[in-house]
Design an enzyme around this catalytic site. Structure first.
Site, PDB file in Angstrom:
ATOM      1  N   GLU A  38      83.663 -52.746  37.709  1.00 62.66           N
ATOM      2  CA  GLU A  38      83.544 -53.385  36.408  1.00 62.66           C
ATOM      3  C   GLU A  38      83.988 -52.354  35.378  1.00 62.66           C
ATOM      4  OE1 GLU A  38      83.050 -56.488  36.272  1.00 62.66           O
ATOM      5  OE2 GLU A  38      82.401 -56.701  38.355  1.00 62.66           O
ATOM      6  N   HIS A 177      80.410 -61.092  38.951  1.00 63.04           N
ATOM      7  CA  HIS A 177      81.011 -60.116  38.039  1.00 63.04           C
ATOM      8  C   HIS A 177      80.154 -58.860  37.950  1.00 63.04           C
ATOM      9  CE1 HIS A 177      84.465 -62.371  36.735  1.00 63.04           C
ATOM     10  NE2 HIS A 177      83.699 -63.434  36.480  1.00 63.04           N
TER      11      HIS A 177
END
Length: 579
Positions: A38, A177
Site C-alpha cells: 500500500e 486494500h
C-alpha cells in the site's frame, strides 16, 4: 513488523501438484513470495510505501508471512486514506523503509517474487532500494495479472482485478486494500492459475516463465516431439520433412531444453518458424558438457543447418602469416600453415593486427614480389618518410632484412615480446604529447593484439600435445573425463560415484580416436574446437590425469602482458564518458 512461520497448509495436499514432471525446477519445489504494497500514490519516484504484506509459499503450503506498516515520512492523501483505511496516526511511529527493506529482503531470500500487477509493487521496492543505498537483486518475478490474461479467456474473466480473480478461484481471503490480506488473496489466485497451466503441460518454473509470451499453434502442436527424449546432456537436431537438419543445439537436459521450444520460451521469429517446419527431433546423448559442445561444432560443420547463425562457414577463421619469399611480408590468409598467428574471427581483426605489427617491426608493407638479387623497383613514399628501408630498390639485402622476420617469428611463437614493448613506448609518447585520441585508438589496438597473441599461443600449446587426459568433478561425487589429442576431443566418459576412475580412464584411452597432426599452428584441429576444449580445461577444479609431455607455455609469451592489459582496460573504463 511481524514475521511468522506457518505450518498449516494453505491448500489440501492434492493441490500441491504432485504429478509434476521432474524437469527443471518443479513448481511444487519452487518457493514463491507473494507481495502486496500500500502506498501514498501511484508514482514510485515521488510516493512512498505505507504497508508491506508478503506470504511465502512452497508446494501449496504457507511457510511464512511478513507484514508491517511503514512510516512514509510524508503525508497520506485523503483519497488514499479512504481507499486503504491507513491513516497518518497509524503509521506514526511505525518503522521506516530504511529499516523495513533489509528485513523484507532477508525474508524473500532466493524466492521467486509474485505480485498482482508486479510492475507497480516491484517498481516501488526497487525505487526504495535505490533510495536507501541497496542494490536491488536480480531475481525471477511473476505477475499474476499477466499470467491470468495468458491462461483465462475473456468469458471466464472479463476483469483481471484481484477482487474478480479472488471470486473466480474461491479465495479464502477477501481483498481489502490492506497489504497482507491482498497478498493472501493473491496466493489463492496464484495456486488457481498454476492448476490451470499444469493441465497444459507447464510443470517447471522455467516452463512457467516461458509460457507467458504468446505461443504459436505450430509450437503447441509439436510438443509431442519432446515426449520421449532423455534427461541427459547432449546434442539435439531438429529435422525437416526431407530429413534435412534444420537446427542443432546443446543441452544439459535434452528433454527439458527441447520442451522449451514448445512453451513459447523461445521468442526468436526464425526459430519459431523452424519449429513449425520440424518433423522430428534426434538427439545424441553425451557423457558431459564438453562432449556435447564439441559434437555440436562438428554437426554444425557437417550439416550447415540453415536456422543456426553459426552455420555459415562455422570453422572460417583468419590467420596472419609471413609470405614465403626472399623479403617476407605479413599477409592475412584463411588456411593456416606452420608459423601462422591467429586465429581471428574476422578479416578486419587480422588486418588490424598486421598494421600494429608493421608499426612495431621493420617489415615491408608493399605487396610486390621482390627478387633476392638485383631488385630494380622504385622506392615508395614510406621510404621517403623513413618507415621502410626500400628492399625493392636494392637498399636492403636479404641478410639485413632477416632480423625483422626473425623477430616476427619469435613474437608469434612466444619467444619474445619486444615488439609489444615498442608499441607500448609509442603509446607513451602519444600520451606525453597529449595526442589522446590517437593514443586511445593505439591502446585499444595493442590490447587486441596482446589478447590475440595470448589466445593463439595458448591454443597452439594445447594443440602441440599428443595426448592429455583431464578430469572434472561431476558435482555428484564422480568424475567427467576427456582424452584430448592435438587439441581435439578424442574420447569422453564418466566415472560415477563409487566407480573406480582409473579403469575408466584406461578404457577411454584405449578406445580414443586416432588424431594425425597437421603442420599448422593447431595441428589441423578446428580453432573453435580447441577453444572449447581449452575453456573446459581452464575451469576451476579441472585436474590433469595424464600428459605425454609437460604442458607449458613460453616464459616470454604474450601471457606476461596480461597485467598491462588489465591496467589499460581499467583506465579505459575509468575515463569512459557516460552516454
Amino acid at each position: 513488523m511481524t514475521i511468522t512461520a506457518a505450518g498449516g497448509a494453505a491448500r489440501e495436499p492434492e493441490d500441491a501438484q504432485l504429478s509434476f514432471d521432474e524437469l527443471g525446477t518443479p513448481l511444487r519445489e519452487t518457493t514463491f513470495v507473494v507481495v502486496d504494497l500500500e502506498t501514498t500514490g501511484g508514482s514510485a519516484a515521488e510516493d512512498a510505501v505505507t504497508e508491506i504484506g508478503a506470504v511465502k509459499v512452497r508446494g501449496g503450503e504457507v511457510i511464512g508471512e511478513f507484514g508491517t506498516l511503514v512510516d512514509p515520512e510524508r503525508g497520506i492523501p485523503p483519497n488514499i486514506v479512504s481507499l486503504t483505511g491507513i491513516t497518518q496516526a497509524m503509521v506514526t511511529g511505525a518503522p521506516t523503509m530504511a529499516s523495513v527493506l533489509p528485513a523484507f529482503l532477508e525474508f524473500v531470500g532466493q524466492a521467486v517474487l509474485v505480485a498482482h500487477n508486479a510492475a507497480f509493487d516491484i517498481g516501488f521496492l526497487r525505487a526504495a532500494a535505490e533510495r536507501h543505498g541497496h542494490t536491488w537483486p536480480r531475481r525471477t518475478t511473476l505477475c499474476t495479472v499477466r499470467l491470468a490474461r495468458r491462461v483465462l479467456t475473456r468469458e471466464e474473466a472479463p476483469s483481471c482485478r484481484l477482487s474478480a480473480l479472488a471470486d473466480l478461484f474461491g479465495a479464502t481471503t477477501t481483498p481489502t486494500h490492506r497489504a497482507l490480506d491482498d497478498a493472501r488473496a493473491t496466493v489463492d489466485v496464484l495456486h488457481g492459475l498454476l492448476e490451470r497451466v499444469g493441465g497444459l503441460g507447464v510443470h517447471t518454473l522455467e516452463e512457467l516463465i516461458g509460457y507467458l509470451p504468446e505461443v504459436t499453434p505450430a509450437q503447441r502442436r509439436k510438443r509431442e516431439l519432446a515426449r520421449d527424449l532423455p534427461h541427459a546432456p547432449g546434442v539435439y537436431l531438429f529435422r525437416g520433412p526431407r530429413e534435412e537438419v534444420l537446427y542443432v543445439g546443446t543441452a544439459s537436459d535434452l528433454r527439458r531444453r527441447v520442451r522449451q521450444y514448445f512453451t513459447a520460451s523461445e521468442g526468436r521469429r526464425r526459430v519459431r518458424e523452424m519449429v513449425g517446419i520440424a518433423e522430428r527431433v534426434d538427439v545424441v546423448v553425451c557423457s558431459h558438457s564438453l562432449e556435447a559442445e564439441v559434437r555440436e561444432l562438428r554437426l554444425l560443420a557437417a550439416h550447415r543447418p540453415r536456422y543456426n547463425r553459426r552455420s555459415t562457414n562455422p570453422h572460417r577463421r583468419w590467420w596472419v602469416v609471413l609470405t614465403e619469399e626472399a623479403f617476407p611480408r605479413l599477409s592475412v590468409v584463411s588456411s593456416p600453415r606452420a608459423g601462422a598467428f591467429g586465429p581471428f574471427s574476422s578479416h578486419g581483426a587480422a588486418t588490424e593486427a598486421v598494421e600494429a605489427l608493421q608499426d612495431a617491426l621493420p617489415v615491408r608493407r608493399c605487396t610486390q614480389r621482390i627478387p633476392a638479387r638485383a631488385p630494380k623497383g622504385a622506392p615508395c613514399a614510406l621510404a621517403d618518410l623513413g618507415r621502410c628501408q626500400a628492399p625493392c630498390a636494392g637498399r636492403q639485402t636479404v641478410e639485413d632484412y632477416a632480423p625483422a622476420v626473425h623477430e616476427v617469428r619469435r613474437l608469434f611463437t612466444g619467444e619474445s615480446v619486444d615488439a609489444l614493448a615498442v608499441l607500448a613506448e609509442q603509446l607513451e609518447r602519444l600520451a606525453v604529447a597529449e595526442r589522446f585520441e590517437k593514443a586511445s585508438a593505439e591502446r585499444d589496438r595493442l590490447i587486441a593484439l596482446v589478447r590475440a597473441l595470448d589466445r593463439g599461443q595458448r591454443l597452439a600449446t594445447l594443440a602441440a600435445l599428443a595426448e592429455l587426459v583431464a578430469a572434472r568433478p561431476d558435482g555428484a561425487g564422480g568424475w567427467d573425463f576427456a582424452v584430448i589429442r592435438h587439441g581435439r576431443l578424442a574420447s569422453a566418459g564418466t566415472a560415477r560415484r563409487g566407480v573406480r576412475p582409473m579403469p575408466v580412464v584406461d578404457a577411454l584411452i584405449a578406445s580414443a580416436e586416432t588424431v594425425l597432426p597437421d603442420d599448422g599452428p593447431l595441428r589441423g584441429a578446428p580453432a573453435d574446437e580447441v577453444s572449447v576444449v581449452l575453456r573446459w580445461l581452464e575451469r576451476p577444479g579441472t585436474r590433469l590425469v595424464h600428459c605425454d609431455v609437460p604442458w607449458a607455455e613460453p616464459a616470454r609469451a604474450a601471457a606476461s602482458w596480461r597485467p598491462w592489459v588489465a591496467r589499460a582496460e581499467a583506465g579505459r573504463e575509468a575515463h569512459r564518458l557516460p552516454d
